[in-house]
Design a protein around this motif. Structure first.
Motif, PDB file in Angstrom:
ATOM      1  N   UNK A   1     -18.118  20.672  34.083  1.00 44.70           N
ATOM      2  CA  UNK A   1     -18.932  20.980  35.266  1.00 44.70           C
ATOM      3  C   UNK A   1     -18.117  21.683  36.339  1.00 44.70           C
TER       4      UNK A   1
ATOM      5  N   UNK B   1     -26.316  21.834  34.964  1.00 40.56           N
ATOM      6  CA  UNK B   1     -27.485  21.697  34.083  1.00 40.56           C
ATOM      7  C   UNK B   1     -28.624  22.619  34.538  1.00 40.56           C
TER       8      UNK B   1
ATOM      9  N   UNK C   1     -23.264   8.151  36.854  1.00 40.97           N
ATOM     10  CA  UNK C   1     -21.836   8.271  36.547  1.00 40.97           C
ATOM     11  C   UNK C   1     -21.106   6.942  36.727  1.00 40.97           C
TER      12      UNK C   1
ATOM     13  N   UNK D   1     -36.432  11.113  27.785  1.00 34.06           N
ATOM     14  CA  UNK D   1     -34.980  11.272  27.837  1.00 34.06           C
ATOM     15  C   UNK D   1     -34.559  12.727  28.020  1.00 34.06           C
ATOM     16  N   UNK D   2     -35.535  13.584  28.319  1.00 38.58           N
ATOM     17  CA  UNK D   2     -35.250  15.023  28.304  1.00 38.58           C
ATOM     18  C   UNK D   2     -34.127  15.421  29.260  1.00 38.58           C
ATOM     19  N   UNK D   3     -33.916  14.645  30.317  1.00 40.86           N
ATOM     20  CA  UNK D   3     -32.872  15.023  31.277  1.00 40.86           C
ATOM     21  C   UNK D   3     -31.641  14.127  31.176  1.00 40.86           C
ATOM     22  N   UNK D   4     -31.576  13.322  30.125  1.00 41.34           N
ATOM     23  CA  UNK D   4     -30.435  12.412  29.960  1.00 41.34           C
ATOM     24  C   UNK D   4     -29.309  13.098  29.201  1.00 41.34           C
ATOM     25  N   UNK D   5     -28.290  13.466  29.906  1.00 39.92           N
ATOM     26  CA  UNK D   5     -27.094  14.036  29.280  1.00 39.92           C
ATOM     27  C   UNK D   5     -25.898  13.241  29.771  1.00 39.92           C
ATOM     28  N   UNK D   6     -25.267  12.440  28.990  1.00 38.90           N
ATOM     29  CA  UNK D   6     -25.618  12.062  27.632  1.00 38.90           C
ATOM     30  C   UNK D   6     -26.756  11.054  27.608  1.00 38.90           C
ATOM     31  N   UNK D   7     -27.283  10.764  26.420  1.00 35.79           N
ATOM     32  CA  UNK D   7     -28.253   9.670  26.259  1.00 35.79           C
ATOM     33  C   UNK D   7     -27.515   8.347  26.451  1.00 35.79           C
ATOM     34  N   UNK D   8     -28.233   7.331  26.887  1.00 39.67           N
ATOM     35  CA  UNK D   8     -27.561   6.038  27.100  1.00 39.67           C
ATOM     36  C   UNK D   8     -28.308   4.912  26.380  1.00 39.67           C
TER      37      UNK D   8
ATOM     38  N   UNK E   1     -29.298  14.336  21.706  1.00 35.89           N
ATOM     39  CA  UNK E   1     -27.946  13.837  21.906  1.00 35.89           C
ATOM     40  C   UNK E   1     -27.720  12.601  21.029  1.00 35.89           C
TER      41      UNK E   1
ATOM     42  N   UNK F   1     -22.533  18.601  38.404  1.00 40.35           N
ATOM     43  CA  UNK F   1     -23.283  18.461  37.154  1.00 40.35           C
ATOM     44  C   UNK F   1     -24.708  18.977  37.313  1.00 40.35           C
TER      45      UNK F   1
END
Lengths: 493, 71, 230
Positions: free
Chosen positions: A192, C156, C54, C88-95, A214, C152
């Motif tokens: 980033x 994105x 984060x 989950x489309x905006x989850x980077x990474x998935x959790x 992912x 971030x």
């Protein structure tokens, strides 16, 4: 002895032996701390409140998994490669200055990577993706380490005297290629700092995939990191070390070739079983299930091949602790490759997923199969690389029984814990309400968590015995002649 | 043909191909018993057993053959 | 064919690679675009929420908490609606996590309050007797990294076209816009505004003072994130 102008050069193998032992202890020590933290939460602050950020369960957990996978296991893989590779290709590292320098660079860069990983994980710098927690600068370093290893492999193959490649070499090559592909694709990420024009932490990155995608990529990686880190290279080891130590030819070399291709074909499809009942497409989940069950065949192909290799020579199991380690390892391999497919059956997975049964499965595989096989390999290598007798056979026996007990305590307690919790989560009373609140399903696990912690501690004690035995072999073992090293490793009482 | 259909056909086709290849390999191994160099597969076990640097290789790399394999 | 492969390590390597690669291609690639479409009601994270995410990742909360509700009665009873891919489309990474040592958190925002989290993170066992979760006391003193969260967001938005500053359809038929500031200073200011809303429901004087002084402790960001999980 005859005049030997040329000998195998084990310098790099020795270096990696050292990190295998060292990182094995680190990884398992952290694991034992984690186990006690779950049983007794007060352990989370065992270094005081001030250090709690670095000693609590969640911060240490990735350190445990990564230290065992990328520290202990990978060191073992590298170490045995630099030993087995030379021997079955009949070419010495001493014949090529280039390969020698390459090997040493490989080791030192690997060590730098390890330090960077430990520091960054303790600081909480992580991508959160399991077994791929490292941020992009470390990923790049890992790729370089991997490429160095690849050049080593193909360099050695290029100058070989033995034209055909022994089955172990096939497995090592597959390890190299498999991990390379998986690692690169799963760690596609965008730093980033650079993408935003220099804002924020320079090491931070964002995954190239979102949400369900992912997850798919991650478990395609995660499952196959197990395949190509915990299975393929360990099979490579047993195909060399068991025949060599026992003096028995592989029961069926043809079967070993078949199992190899079977494993390559099937393993990659099975990753979907980590995502059963999630939001990935149904057909993919079903396929993950089906292929997981098919996977029993090639896995057992190798395991049975190994057990049959001992045909007619079972007295060796009783007399040699080294053979004991390897036979138990292949038994655990069979056991764990049966347990895995069972857990991948959808209806079983509905109960088992998210519970400690999965943790138990991982550990009977890793403690019983991977670690036993790596330690056996190192025990076999020690007299050959140090030209000394193994320091103590009785210590080996003690270690074997302590660790076996540890593994048994570990997986039995986790089975019970996992199934108990899985059943309690889904239990309803007669009115259709949930029978238990979540915390009920946690407190009930306390005895099993305690038993598990005891099992883990026993295993760690065995690990210290192993380290001590190796150290004494290196420094105080009786010097041996070349002719004592043909098959069974020399060991002092 | 939408992508899901294509995916299904691709999956089916490749699976069939791999199964055929694998069974073909089984047949090949057990019918031929020896590889192209005329060496019995089972004798390759000796690569682990006789692995001293002075031992005779099972299938020696001949001196005149160029080493173009690998890299 | 088989004889030939055995003798050529390079082509052998290519063979292994193709064998293991095709599984991945078939499995993952075709579904890619389809799986990443957001469902109605799914919004990208605000700066403070992302900073909180984060914090969640930094402390590996996902080691013990899943964010995936499976389609079983027992799970929907306990956690709410089962998961949909687009959520989950905006989850980077998935959790999603892989282990539930603690409960699922996918919809924790529906049934836990700011106040609850504030007490719970400080001493979990005081809120949930018998809890084996460790206390996360450092969250109350460490400062959240707003800059990295903003970096971030910018990344994105530019690279993956995440729809910031775009009206998005909500479940009740309304439209909502998640604003992304043009400058870092703007993002810091808006994160602080968000933080003030969270802190209004918190008890700790120290936290309130910190936010009033323009600082955002990690706990505030984390709670903003947890409250956004619905």
């Amino acid at each position: 002895m005859e005049n030997r102008p040329l000998e195998y050069d084990y310098t790099v193998a020795k270096m990696f032996m050292l990190t295998t032992v060292l990182l094995g202890i680190v990884g398992m020590l952290v694991g034992v701390i984690l186990a006690w933290e779950l049983a007794f939460p007060a352990v989370n602050t065992f270094l005081g409140q001030g250090a709690a950020e670095y000693t609590n369960f969640s911060r240490l957990r990735p350190l445990h998994t990564d230290a065992v996978i990328f520290g202990f296991t990978l060191s073992g893989v590298f170490s045995t490669w630099y030993y087995v590779g030379q021997r079955v290709l009949k070419v010495s590292m001493a014949e090529s200055k280039f390969l020698m320098i390459l090997g040493k660079t490989h080791f030192w860069l690997y060590l730098v990577g390890v330090v960077a990983v430990v520091v960054s994980l303790l600081m909480g710098v992580t991508t959160s993706k399991e077994y791929a927690e490292f941020e992009w600068p470390i990923d790049i370093a890992i790729v370089i380490v991997w490429v160095l290893w690849g050049v080593s492999i193909f360099g050695l193959i290029g100058m070989r005297r033995e034209k055909s490649l022994y089955i172990s070499v096939w497995y090592y090559i597959a390890t190299f290629l498999g991990i390379a592909m998986l690692y690169v694709f799963n760690n596609m990420e965008i730093p980033t700092y650079f993408a935003s024009g220099g804002i924020g932490a320079w090491w931070h990155s964002v995954s190239a995939y979102a949400g369900t995608n992912d997850a798919l990529v991650q478990w395609w990686y995660g499952h196959n990191a197990v395949a190509f880190g915990f299975t393929v290279p360990i099979v490579a080891m047993i195909y060399y070390f068991l025949p060599k130590e026992s003096g028995q030819a592989v029961f069926s070399y043809k079967l070993s070739l078949l199992s190899f291709w079977g494993l390559m074909f099937v393993y990659l499809w099975a990753g979907g079983h980590h995502l059963l009942f999630s939001t990935v497409p149904d057909w993919m989940q079903t396929m993950g299930s089906v292929f997981s069950i098919v996977l029993i065949l090639p896995s057992w192909g190798s395991a049975i091949n190994m057990l049959l290799t001992m045909k007619g020579e079972w007295q060796q199991v009783a007399s040699s602790p080294l053979i004991k380690f390897m036979v138990l390892a292949s038994t655990f391999y069979m056991f764990s490759t049966l347990e895995g497919p069972i857990q991948a059956i959808k209806s079983v997975n509905a109960i088992a997923h998210f519970t400690d049964w999965i943790v138990g499965h991982v550990h009977d595989g890793v403690l019983g199969w991977v670690a036993f096989m790596i330690m056996a390999s190192l025990f076999h290598m020690a007299p050959r690389v140090f030209k000394r007798e193994i320091y103590s056979k009785s210590l080996m026996n003690t270690q074997f029984w302590i660790q076996t007990l540890g593994v048994v305590l570990y997986f039995t307690s986790m089975w019970i814990a996992g199934i108990t919790q899985g059943m309690m989560w889904r239990a309803h009373d007669e009115f259709g309400n949930l029978a238990y609140s979540f915390i009920d399903t946690v407190t009930v696990l306390h005895p099993y968590y305690t038993i598990r912690a005891v099992g883990g501690t026993l295993y760690l004690i065995g690990m210290f015995l192993f380290a001590w035995n190796m150290y004494k072999t290196m420094t105080a073992g009786r010097r041996v002649e070349e002719n004592e090293l043909q098959n069974a490793s020399p060991m002092a009482a | 043909m939408d992508i899901a259909t294509f995916q299904a056909y691709g999956y089916f086709g490749i699976t069939v191909f791999m199964v055929v290849a694998l069974y073909g390999y089984i047949y090949h191994l057990y019918s031929k018993k020896k590889d192209a160099a005329g060496i019995d597969y089972e004798s390759y076990s000796n690569m682990a057993l006789n692995d001293d640097i002075t031992d005779e290789p099972v299938n020696k790399v001949s001196d005149k053959e160029t080493k173009k394999v690998g890299e | 064919m088989f004889h030939w492969l055995e003798k050529h390590p390079f082509f052998f390597a290519v063979g292994v690679f193709v064998t293991i690669a095709f599984a991945g291609l078939i499995e993952i690639v075709p579904n890619f675009a389809q799986a990443s479409q957001p469902v109605i009601g799914t919004k990208p994270y605000t700066t403070l929420e992302l900073a909180g995410r984060h914090v969640y990742i930094k402390n590996s909360c996902n080691a013990c908490h899943s964010q995936l509700v499976r389609p079983f009665k027992a799970e929907t009873d306990r956690y709410g609606d089962y998961s949909l891919s687009g959520e989950y489309a905006f989850d980077r990474p998935f959790l999603w996590g892989s282990k539930r040592t603690g409960p699922d958190l996918l919809r924790v925002g529906n049934y836990r309050t700011t106040d609850w989290h504030e007490n719970h993170m400080k001493d979990p066992a005081s809120v949930v007797p018998g809890s084996i979760m460790p206390a996360y006391t450092w969250l109350y003193t460490n400062e959240a990294d707003i800059d990295t969260a903003y970096a971030e967001q910018v990344t994105v938005k530019n690279v993956f076209s995440v729809p910031y500053n775009t009206p998005l359809p909500m479940k009740d038929g309304s439209k909502e816009t998640v604003a992304l500031a043009d400058t870092l200073e703007g993002a810091q200011a808006s994160a602080l505004e968000e933080a003030k809303l969270v802190v209004a429901d918190m008890k700790s004087k120290d936290i309130q003072d910190a936010v009033a002084a323009g600082k955002i402790p990690e706990i505030v960001a984390l709670i903003a994130y947890m409250n956004s999980l619905k």
